[in-house]
Design an enzyme around this catalytic site. Structure first.
Site, PDB file in Angstrom:
ATOM      1  CE  LYS A   1      -3.659 -39.828   4.964  1.00 54.01           C
ATOM      2  NZ  LYS A   1      -4.579 -41.139   5.685  1.00 54.01           N
ATOM      3  CG  ASP A   2       5.378 -37.717   1.884  1.00 52.89           C
ATOM      4  OD1 ASP A   2       4.129 -37.655   0.847  1.00 52.89           O
ATOM      5  OD2 ASP A   2       6.058 -36.864   2.174  1.00 52.89           O
TER       6      ASP A   2
END
Length: 361
Positions: A48-49
């Site tokens: 999700k970064d």
């Protein structure tokens, strides 16, 4: 190989390695290559970064984020929030994360450590309820000056970053690895297996594979029992509405960024909590990979898919490349009962018995 100095931590988002899971492949009786994309090695600890960075940078280019004024508000199961909070800490935006109660204490601690405000919401609240993490985020946005929801569930930059970066990274790693008699390779990505939450990962990676790399690439989505993302709908019927422990995948609504079109996702597999957590242990004990529960779901889904007609054909073909995306690491789950039970309450080994005998002397 040495790496150049990067300007800040956002430069360490993505570019994660692809690693062979040879021991797991042997346990499953596979002749194909079983490979894992290690997303927990991204700077914030998860896949999700990538979308957090992409959504924030796109909003900046579009003039939607104003330094010193904007407050980034995001409803999340945690990992997107951590990526958002990390980016906001670097860029100087204030950040509020709304988070269902079921999500781990470690996620909240990481968010607060990065300077974000965290608002917990009832896990049982339906997604369209005013009490849900989505409903609360909208309420905060209406009331807080400068509040903006970048909305991972609808933001086109979510699947787009996976199409433009995650997928090509996988393709490049396989293309750069020569086929040898000892390790034969088709030279392309033949199968990708990934859990679905917002659906951005599986949708974007599918497009990267099927549009330009290998139109025959098989994409397999993994959805937890109790979620409604899988297709056909009958797959969801038996456990519809039931609660599940695994975090980060599955929803009670269909996010806009998820393509359920058969042209994008060829097959869906449903997984349960216990079998997913058992698969986490396999990855840890066999491959030394400290992964989270959804990574166990991905491996569990792979094992089930290999038993299907299409999966059996791939499994027994040398050189076929099957990639499993391992979305995050164990850092965010170490206080969870399922992990503590697995780590601290396992049956003692023969070595443990020997140690106990020695310590009696």
């Amino acid at each position: 190989m040495s790496h150049p100095i990067i300007d800040n931590a956002l430069g360490a988002v993505g570019n994660t390695p692809l690693v062979r899971l040879d021991k797991v492949a042997a346990q499953f009786g596979l002749k194909c290559n079983l490979l894992a994309k290690l997303e927990f090695l991204s700077v914030g600890g998860s896949i999700k970064d990538r979308i957090a960075k992409a959504m924030i940078e796109a909003a900046e280019k579009e003039g939607k984020l104003i330094p010193g004024q904007s407050v980034v508000i995001e409803p999340t199961s945690g990992n997107t929030g951590i990526g958002m909070a990390l980016a906001c800490a670097i860029k100087g935006y204030r950040c509020i994360i709304t988070l269902p109660n079921k999500m781990s204490l470690e996620k909240e601690a990481a968010l607060r450590a990065l300077g974000a405000e965290v608002v917990r919401t009832p896990t049982e609240a339906a997604w369209d309820s005013s009490e849900s993490h989505i409903g609360v985020a909208k309420k905060l946005q209406r009331r807080i000056p400068g509040g903006i929801i970048l909305d991972q569930y609808r933001n086109v930059n979510n699947p787009l970053i996976h199409e433009m970066a995650t997928g090509p990274e996988i393709i490049d790693a396989i293309a750069a690895t020569p086929s040898t008699p000892a390790r034969p390779s088709s030279g392309k990505v033949d199968v990708v297996i990934a859990g679905a939450g917002t659906g951005g990962t599986i949708t974007g990676v599918s497009r990267a594979m099927k549009k330009v790399h290998n139109k025959e690439c098989i994409i397999v989505g993994v959805d937890p029992k109790g979620s409604i993302l899988a297709v056909p709908e009958e797959l969801n019927t038996a456990d519809n509405g039931s609660m599940y422990v695994v975090e980060g995948i599955g929803y009670d609504f269909i996010p806009d960024v998820l393509s359920r079109d058969a042209a994008d996702v060829d097959s869906w597999i449903k997984t349960g909590d216990e079998e997913s957590f058992a698969a986490v242990r396999v990855l840890m004990r066999s491959e030394g990979l400290l992964v989270g529960g959804s990574s166990g779901s991905a491996l569990c889904g792979a094992q089930k898919w290999f038993k299907t007609e299409a999966g059996q054909k791939v499994a027994q073909t040398e050189g076929k490349n099957v990639v499993i995306i391992l979305a995050d690491g164990i850092r965010n789950y170490m206080s969870k009962p399922w992990f503590l039970s697995m780590a601290l309450e396992a049956e003692p080994s023969e070595l443990a018995a020997s140690i106990a005998d020695i310590m009696k002397d």
